[in-house]
Design an enzyme around this catalytic site. Structure first.
Site, mmCIF file in Angstrom:
data_model
loop_
_atom_site.group_PDB
_atom_site.id
_atom_site.type_symbol
_atom_site.label_atom_id
_atom_site.label_comp_id
_atom_site.label_asym_id
_atom_site.label_seq_id
_atom_site.Cartn_x
_atom_site.Cartn_y
_atom_site.Cartn_z
ATOM 1 N N ASP A 10 -1.852 -69.277 -6.057
ATOM 2 C CA ASP A 10 -1.664 -68.060 -5.848
ATOM 3 C C ASP A 10 -1.123 -67.747 -4.141
ATOM 4 O O ASP A 10 -1.034 -68.511 -4.037
ATOM 5 C CB ASP A 10 -3.044 -67.575 -6.492
ATOM 6 C CG ASP A 10 -2.868 -65.679 -6.443
ATOM 7 O OD1 ASP A 10 -2.199 -65.340 -6.763
ATOM 8 O OD2 ASP A 10 -3.733 -65.218 -4.772
ATOM 9 N N SER A 11 -1.261 -66.302 -4.696
ATOM 10 C CA SER A 11 -0.466 -65.976 -3.423
ATOM 11 C C SER A 11 -1.100 -65.343 -1.930
ATOM 12 O O SER A 11 -0.807 -65.510 -0.769
ATOM 13 C CB SER A 11 0.589 -64.291 -3.901
ATOM 14 O OG SER A 11 -0.894 -63.678 -3.680
ATOM 15 N N CYS A 73 -1.569 -66.592 -10.563
ATOM 16 C CA CYS A 73 -0.806 -65.849 -10.422
ATOM 17 C C CYS A 73 -0.072 -64.947 -11.353
ATOM 18 O O CYS A 73 1.311 -65.703 -11.994
ATOM 19 C CB CYS A 73 0.394 -65.906 -8.559
ATOM 20 S SG CYS A 73 0.639 -64.506 -8.210
ATOM 21 N N ASN A 74 0.120 -63.334 -11.547
ATOM 22 C CA ASN A 74 0.754 -63.077 -12.627
ATOM 23 C C ASN A 74 2.070 -62.667 -12.288
ATOM 24 O O ASN A 74 3.216 -63.287 -13.390
ATOM 25 C CB ASN A 74 -0.406 -61.608 -12.971
ATOM 26 C CG ASN A 74 -1.012 -61.292 -13.802
ATOM 27 O OD1 ASN A 74 -1.580 -61.406 -14.599
ATOM 28 N ND2 ASN A 74 -2.294 -61.323 -12.503
ATOM 29 N N GLU A 152 -7.322 -58.922 -0.024
ATOM 30 C CA GLU A 152 -6.760 -59.353 1.127
ATOM 31 C C GLU A 152 -7.586 -59.228 2.135
ATOM 32 O O GLU A 152 -7.900 -60.161 3.117
ATOM 33 C CB GLU A 152 -5.360 -59.872 1.940
ATOM 34 C CG GLU A 152 -4.707 -60.213 0.284
ATOM 35 C CD GLU A 152 -4.704 -62.260 0.282
ATOM 36 O OE1 GLU A 152 -5.193 -62.524 1.945
ATOM 37 O OE2 GLU A 152 -4.837 -62.463 -0.905
ATOM 38 N N CYS A 183 -3.346 -58.904 -11.933
ATOM 39 C CA CYS A 183 -3.141 -59.510 -11.330
ATOM 40 C C CYS A 183 -4.761 -59.974 -10.780
ATOM 41 O O CYS A 183 -5.508 -59.398 -11.265
ATOM 42 C CB CYS A 183 -2.630 -58.727 -10.236
ATOM 43 S SG CYS A 183 -2.343 -58.907 -8.640
ATOM 44 N N HIS A 185 -6.364 -60.696 -8.124
ATOM 45 C CA HIS A 185 -6.792 -60.003 -7.142
ATOM 46 C C HIS A 185 -7.621 -58.957 -8.115
ATOM 47 O O HIS A 185 -8.599 -58.991 -7.429
ATOM 48 C CB HIS A 185 -6.035 -59.469 -6.166
ATOM 49 C CG HIS A 185 -5.389 -60.678 -5.416
ATOM 50 N ND1 HIS A 185 -4.411 -61.458 -5.671
ATOM 51 C CD2 HIS A 185 -5.241 -60.921 -4.382
ATOM 52 C CE1 HIS A 185 -3.449 -62.274 -4.456
ATOM 53 N NE2 HIS A 185 -4.279 -61.246 -3.906
HETATM 54 N N1 DGL Z 1 -2.350 -62.528 -7.294
HETATM 55 C C1 DGL Z 1 -1.418 -61.911 -7.451
HETATM 56 C C2 DGL Z 1 -0.805 -61.854 -9.417
HETATM 57 O O1 DGL Z 1 -1.258 -61.907 -10.089
HETATM 58 C C3 DGL Z 1 -0.464 -61.649 -6.924
HETATM 59 C C4 DGL Z 1 -0.225 -60.685 -5.691
HETATM 60 C C5 DGL Z 1 0.430 -60.230 -4.955
HETATM 61 O O2 DGL Z 1 0.587 -61.061 -3.598
HETATM 62 O O3 DGL Z 1 1.088 -59.688 -5.302
HETATM 63 O O4 DGL Z 1 0.075 -60.861 -9.297
#
Ligand code: DGL
Length: 264
Positions: A10-11, A73-74, A152, A183, A185
């Protein structure tokens, strides 16, 4: 049987929402996780940059000899899942299709809302996948750029989090019956999101839905981890600071975790 770990990327900390569901549904599996917190958020970045970063995370997991990769991560799924799954000889899962089909199952009437990062919304991938399964489905999408920085920063229930979430979601109020948390997160903000929209809106956690697919693939390829092996050695890597990652991961997963810093 295959006793190697499953790799998650993931990011940042968002993919932990998928790991939490994995720990619940498949507690025997071992996890290697990489979160690119130093370069989060990915959402506002250009597609080519996201693609390049995602490949770096994939190569890192390949070097760790994982048996399967979950793009938790989407944003990375929207940009790079198709090409990564074609290129690798191990199963590679994304989070978007499971979320799209779960939303259709849950949504018997009304519009399906999608909240996600700028890139995921711009890619239009949720609407396309949903309407490929049901061309009549109504979809309303919106990016929520402040959510990832909130998560975060471990601002999950604060009054700032409540205000930001309420403001971002005001256009959805009374308009959607199902909302995809597009997402990984966002499930960390789930109670606040549910509060902002009211109890009648069904929230779909794409990451958690993807764990059902992980389970199906483990069975299909007969690569489950042996149940007699005892304690796993989960390892979490972050490109950012170890301390905040550890704090959030331990609170969220409700277990002690080993976190190491890594420079890619
Ligand atoms: N968790 C991520 C997602 O599912 C990325 C969020 C990001 O870094 O912008 O999209």
């Amino acid at each position: 049987m295959d006793n190697r770990p499953i790799g998650f990327l993931d990011s940042g900390v968002g993919g932990l929402t998928v790991v939490k569901e994995l720990r619940r549904q498949l507690p025997h599996e071992e996890v290697i996780y990489i979160g690119d917190s130093a370069r989060a958020p990915y959402g506002p970045r250009a597609a080519e940059e996201i693609r390049q970063y995602t490949w770096e995370l994939v190569r890192f997991l390949q070097e760790k000899n994982v048996k399967m990769i979950v793009i938790a991560c989407n944003t990375a799924t929207a940009v790079a899942w198709e090409e990564i799954k074609e290129a690798l000889d191990i199963p590679v899962l994304g989070v978007i299709l499971p979320g799209a089909s779960a939303a259709l199952k849950a949504n018997l009437k009304g519009t399906i809302g999608v909240i996600a990062t700028e890139m995921t919304v711009a890619s239009d991938i949720y609407r396309q996948k949903i309407q490929s399964l049901d061309p009549k489905a109504q979809v309303m999408s919106q990016p929520c750029p402040p959510f990832v920085p909130l998560v975060e920063a471990n601002e999950l229930q604060s009054s700032l989090a409540k205000k930001v979430v309420y403001d971002q979601l005001k256009d959805f109020q009374g308009k959607v019956s199902t909302l995809i948390l597009g997402c990984t997160h966002y499930p960390l903000l789930r109670p606040v999101i549910q509060n902002a929209l009211g109890p009648e809106v069904t929230l779909i956690d794409s990451g958690a839905e993807c764990v059902r697919d992980i389970s199906v693939l483990l069975n299909y390829f007969e690569i489950n981890r042996g149940r007699d092996l005892g304690e796993q050695q989960h390892t979490f890597y972050t490109t950012g600071d170890v301390e905040p990652f550890t704090q959030l991961a331990q609170t969220w997963l409700e277990e002690a975790v080993r976190v190491e810093h890594i420079d890619l």
